[in-house]
Design an enzyme around this catalytic site. Structure first.
Site, PDB file in Angstrom:
ATOM      1  N   LYS A 141       0.874  -1.169   0.000  1.00 25.32           N
ATOM      2  CA  LYS A 141       0.000   0.000   0.000  1.00 25.32           C
ATOM      3  C   LYS A 141       0.908   1.214   0.000  1.00 25.32           C
ATOM      4  O   LYS A 141       1.585   1.495   0.976  1.00 25.32           O
ATOM      5  CB  LYS A 141      -0.899  -0.019   1.221  1.00 25.32           C
ATOM      6  CG  LYS A 141      -1.866   1.144   1.269  1.00 25.32           C
ATOM      7  CD  LYS A 141      -2.814   0.986   2.425  1.00 25.32           C
ATOM      8  CE  LYS A 141      -3.641   2.257   2.610  1.00 25.32           C
ATOM      9  NZ  LYS A 141      -4.421   2.216   3.827  1.00 25.32           N
ATOM     10  N   ASP A 158     -14.180   2.503   9.373  1.00 26.27           N
ATOM     11  CA  ASP A 158     -14.305   2.567   7.923  1.00 26.27           C
ATOM     12  C   ASP A 158     -14.479   1.180   7.326  1.00 26.27           C
ATOM     13  O   ASP A 158     -13.819   0.826   6.357  1.00 26.27           O
ATOM     14  CB  ASP A 158     -13.095   3.294   7.319  1.00 26.27           C
ATOM     15  CG  ASP A 158     -13.348   3.747   5.878  1.00 26.27           C
ATOM     16  OD1 ASP A 158     -14.529   3.820   5.483  1.00 26.27           O
ATOM     17  OD2 ASP A 158     -12.381   4.027   5.153  1.00 26.27           O
TER      18      ASP A 158
END
Ligand SMILES: *[C@@H]1O[C@H](CO)[C@@H](O)[C@H](O)[C@H]1NC(C)=O
Ligand SMILES: *[C@@H]1O[C@H](CO)[C@@H](O)[C@H](O)[C@H]1NC(C)=O
Ligand SMILES: *[C@@H]1O[C@H](CO)[C@@H](O)[C@H](O)[C@H]1NC(C)=O
Ligand SMILES: *[C@@H]1O[C@H](CO)[C@@H](O)[C@H](O)[C@H]1NC(C)=O
Ligand SMILES: *[C@@H]1O[C@H](CO)[C@@H](O)[C@H](O)[C@H]1NC(C)=O
Ligand SMILES: *[C@@H]1O[C@H](CO)[C@@H](O)[C@H](O)[C@H]1NC(C)=O
Ligand SMILES: *[C@@H]1O[C@H](CO)[C@@H](O)[C@H](O)[C@H]1NC(C)=O
Ligand SMILES: *[C@@H]1O[C@H](CO)[C@@H](O)[C@H](O)[C@H]1NC(C)=O
Length: 767
Positions: free
Chosen positions: A498, A595
């Site tokens: 990432k 989230d």
């Protein structure tokens, strides 16, 4: 005829009542009467801040200004309902507001005037006095400020006269009753200006430093007004005059706790904000605790003063709760005279309610005095204007220190340190034997640079796995250079990378948050972090590689669909539930993900779901269940109503998002026309239809409007294996209010989501 003409004359007389009120001429709301100051500056009369309410208030506003800007309200606690209000001055000189039946409000005191008159002056002051007398008024509205400080008014404390005046904010924009925020003087220690929220200090403008209020230089720098500080022992009164009287100016305490100085711009018919506090997070009281310093532009916000360390490392580093503050590395040696001082420049003076003022001594004398008293912890100059003198000594731990980021603001604070810490701070600086104490000085700008370097160098140690010898702690960027989301280590292990672009919405804070958090978590249904890299502005996280990608692509990709039979989906649901249960209840911390969504659930080669993306997660101590934020982050559609609208998040807001995910998984099944297949399956296998029904019901239970109605994750797991008919009936699902077109806005502030003018309501039916 005559009677009518008389009535007309009377009405005209009332409507153009001029600037004064006498016992013969009351001011009646029913006749729209107002008083206008002789120079057409201010107007007094009845008004309704809320046009939908019958509540009427007597107030003063700027004459001929649209929108109406009210500067003073008489009966702010007790409105007149309807237009029967009658404001009159009695023959003895008392103001009385009645609604025709009873007295709603009256001026205080018991004056005895022969020919009283109440007059609205061009300053905005409404005064009662003897007709024709130029003596001081027996009553004036300037003594009872509401939320606005006009030139000539004063707020503060006079202990001799017992006068105490403050600004009290309105409750809301349309409700003038006293709100939570009060600005006034705290006279303990060295008097300072404070804004309270309820009984707690909310932010502190601080004591005067001779030039401005120590914590609010931005209210001073405009060269617009001259502040006047009347300081006499414990008495402290603050007022101001205009440099240019033709510029209409006001200072207000907004209902949201904001203190603003504003000027009226005739051309654009609007108020222009010239300065305000709180300006940044460091303005809120006590953010960094005792001996902590708040740096508005660095991350993290708080640092201990040099020579100090966090009292509670866990809260400080992990929870970002700095309020416990810092402790000395080395105790003071107060007898032998070896202590020194660390000079921190550019700061807002710490809370002076525990400090003492020495009016006539200079800084050198102050240093000597500080060293001679074991409990002295710090000192600073009391007046930094040229020729000013005096010093302030803190005998309790200095709290609420802010480092101004602009070099022009703030002043020097001298912190007492043990010799060992002085030496540690500056190995190179030679102890000056000629002086009794050495002083090392650092400016806020310097510290700011050091903090930047420190955060770049921050590379946290990751956990080391013995089972997996190829995973290691740190990587250099070159080791893992990759151009998509996938790379491999030199040893050949595949990893998911990432890489955060410099413009990524994920800030440095979130990045650090994520690294620290995942490094501490270990669960089959949480993605494993293998390492991280922070180098030359690149921020990279390395996870174990997930061949099946994220759940959203998996569910909606045609090839994958074949894999996604009911049993797989059910296992995925249960896996996510287990991962979430671990986060909420079984790990060392209580973690709220904030989230959760399909794209944050990754699937490994066995289709085991793994929760990822902890950038928004918040960690709580053992018993804490709920948080509150003004910055709502996350993804609309997955957000619970209470979080999206009020910023309140709890494990139950994660449960809501989980419910949405569940319903999406089921919905995708429906969309693919697998309903029939389900029935077929039900014939072949043992009771999957019951599983499906249980899942639908649990999903609906999770998205109920009220957080307290939603089950916890442990109940969810239990219910997933229960008979659907045994489960409680879900109440209607919560609605989520979204901004119009975009449903995937990830960083919309609370302010936006609360703008109700352009709302659409979306029923969550599994998008
Ligand atoms: C207004 O109030 C005054 C005194 O309170 C009273 O004398 C007067 O009659 C009232 N006027 C009207 C129109 O109600
Ligand atoms: C005054 O009192 C009368 C009788 O109680 C009532 O009908 C009327 O509504 C009252 N007026 C106001 C303005 O409260
Ligand atoms: C406080 O009030 C007393 C008595 O009214 C007055 O003499 C004195 O000047 C006031 N002090 C300040 C600082 O305004
Ligand atoms: C503010 O002023 C009001 C009215 O004078 C007074 O009742 C209140 O106690 C004051 N509040 C504070 C915090 O000083
Ligand atoms: C108070 O602040 C809000 C935003 O916090 C702003 O919209 C509003 O105009 C302000 N009101 C006044 C009277 O300044
Ligand atoms: C003060 O000095 C004496 C002798 O020099 C030493 O024994 C003592 O430990 C010192 N005190 C402190 C608090 O450092
Ligand atoms: C030190 O300061 C404290 C607080 O001001 C005071 O109470 C104490 O008397 C002082 N001690 C000496 C020795 O001056
Ligand atoms: C600071 O010192 C200046 C110069 O002596 C003086 O005029 C001013 O009144 C002082 N201000 C305060 C708050 O003591």
């Amino acid at each position: 005829m005559v009677r009518r003409a008389l009535l007309l004359l009377f009405l005209i007389a009332v409507c153009f009542a001029g600037d004064n009120l006498t016992p013969d001429e009351p001011l009646l709301d029913a006749s729209d009467a107002t008083l206008i100051s002789s120079g057409d500056k201010f107007e007094l009369g009845f008004f309704s801040p809320d046009p939908t309410s019958p509540n009427r208030y007597v107030g003063i506003w700027f004459y001929n200004m649209a929108p109406q800007t009210v500067v003073w309200v008489a009966n702010r606690r007790t409105p007149v309902v309807g237009r029967s209000g009658n404001l009159s001055v009695t023959s003895a000189g008392m103001l009385i507001l009645s609604d025709g039946n009873s007295t709603i409000w009256s001026s205080s005191g018991s004056p005895a005037l022969a020919n009283p008159v109440a007059r609205l002056l061009d300053t905005g002051n409404f005064v009662v006095g003897e007709t024709g007398s130029s003596g001081s008024p027996t009553w004036q509205s300037f003594d009872l400020p509401t939320d606005t400080l006009l030139p000539g008014m004063q707020i503060g404390i006079n202990l001799t006269s017992g006068r105490r005046a403050n600004l009290t904010a309105w409750r809301t924009a349309v409700d003038p009753s006293p709100g939570d925020f009060v600005m006034g003087v705290d006279w303990r220690g060295v008097p300072q200006m404070v804004v309270w929220r309820g009984t707690q200090p909310y932010w502190r403008a601080g004591p005067s430093n001779g030039l401005y209020l120590s914590g609010a230089p931005q209210m001073y720098t405009e060269n617009l007004v001259d502040y006047q500080y009347t300081i006499d022992g414990r008495d402290f009164l603050l007022g101001y005059t205009l440099r240019n009287p033709s510029i209409t100016t006001r200072i207000t305490l907004n209902y949201s706790g904001l203190n603003q100085i504003q000027t009226w711009v005739d051309g654009s018919q609007a108020w222009n904000v010239r300065g305000y506090v709180p300006l940044d997070p460091c303005d809120y009281y006590g953010t960094c605790g005792p001996y902590g310093v708040c740096y508005p532009n660095t991350s993290p916000l708080c640092q201990c003063l040099p020579g100090f360390h966090p009292e509670n490392e866990h809260n400080w580093d992990l929870l970002r709760d700095w309020s416990d503050g810092c402790l000395r590395n080395t105790n003071l040696d107060c007898r032998n005279g070896t202590d020194g001082f660390f000079k921190q420049s550019g700061v807002k003076l710490p809370d002076t309610s525990t400090a003492e003022l020495y009016e006539s001594i200079n800084l050198d004398e102050c240093e000597t005095r500080c060293l001679s008293n074991c409990s002295c912890a710090a000192y600073a100059s009391a007046n930094i204007s040229s020729g000013g003198s005096g010093c302030i000594i803190w005998t309790a731990a200095p709290t609420d220190i802010k480092c101004f980021s602009d070099s022009g603001s703030g002043q020097d604070l001298y912190i007492r340190l043990a010799a060992a810490d002085m030496i540690a701070i500056s190995e190179s600086s030679k102890s000056n034997r000629g002086r009794q104490a050495m002083i090392i000085s650092v400016s806020c700008a310097g510290i700011f640079l050091a903090a930047l370097v420190a955060s770049v160098l921050l590379i946290r140690k990751m956990r080391r796995s013995t089972a997996n010898p190829t995973s290691s702690d740190l990587f250099f960027y070159s080791t893992i250079s990759s151009h998509n989301n996938r790379g491999s280590l030199r040893e050949g292990q595949e990893i998911a990378v990432k890489r955060l672009s410099k413009t990524s919405a994920q800030g440095a804070d979130e990045f650090k948050n994520e690294v620290m958090l995942i490094a501490k978590l270990q669960h089959r249904n949480l993605v494993r972090l293998l390492g991280c890299c922070i180098q030359a502005g690149e921020r990279i996280l390395m996870y174990e590689y997930m061949p099946h990608g994220s759940l959203d692509t998996f569910l909606f990709d045609i090839e994958n669909r074949l894999l996604a039979d009911w049993q797989t989906r059910y296992n995925i649901i249960v896996g996510i539930a287990r991962g979430l249960l671990y986060l909420h209840h079984d790990s060392r911390y209580r973690i709220i993900h904030r989230d959760l969504k399909l794209s944050n659930i990754l699937l490994d080669k066995d289709l085991t779901p793994k929760i990822s993306d902890f950038g928004m997660a918040r960690i709580f101590g053992g018993d804490e269940m709920m948080g509150n934020t003004t910055k709502v982050v996350g993804t609309y559609g997955y957000m619970s109503p209470e979080y999206a609208m009020d910023g309140i998040f709890s494990i139950k807001s994660d449960v809501f998002s989980f419910g949405v995910i569940m319903l999406e998984i089921l919905w995708s099944l429906w969309k693919e026309d697998k309903a029939l297949e389900l029935v077929d399956d039900s014939l072949a296998q043992s009771f999957p239809i019951n599983e499906v029904l249980a899942c639908i019901k649990v999903g609906l239970l999770c998205v109920q409007e009220r957080p307290e109605d939603r089950p916890t994750m442990s109940s969810v797991l239990l219910m997933l294996s229960s008979d659907a008919s045994m489960l409680p009936e879900p109440k209607p699902p919560g609605f989520v209010v979204t901004k119009e077109p975009s449903e995937t806005d990830t960083s919309t502030s609370k302010g936006d989501s609360l703008t109700r003018n352009h709302l659409s309501i979306t029923v969550l039916d599994g998008r």
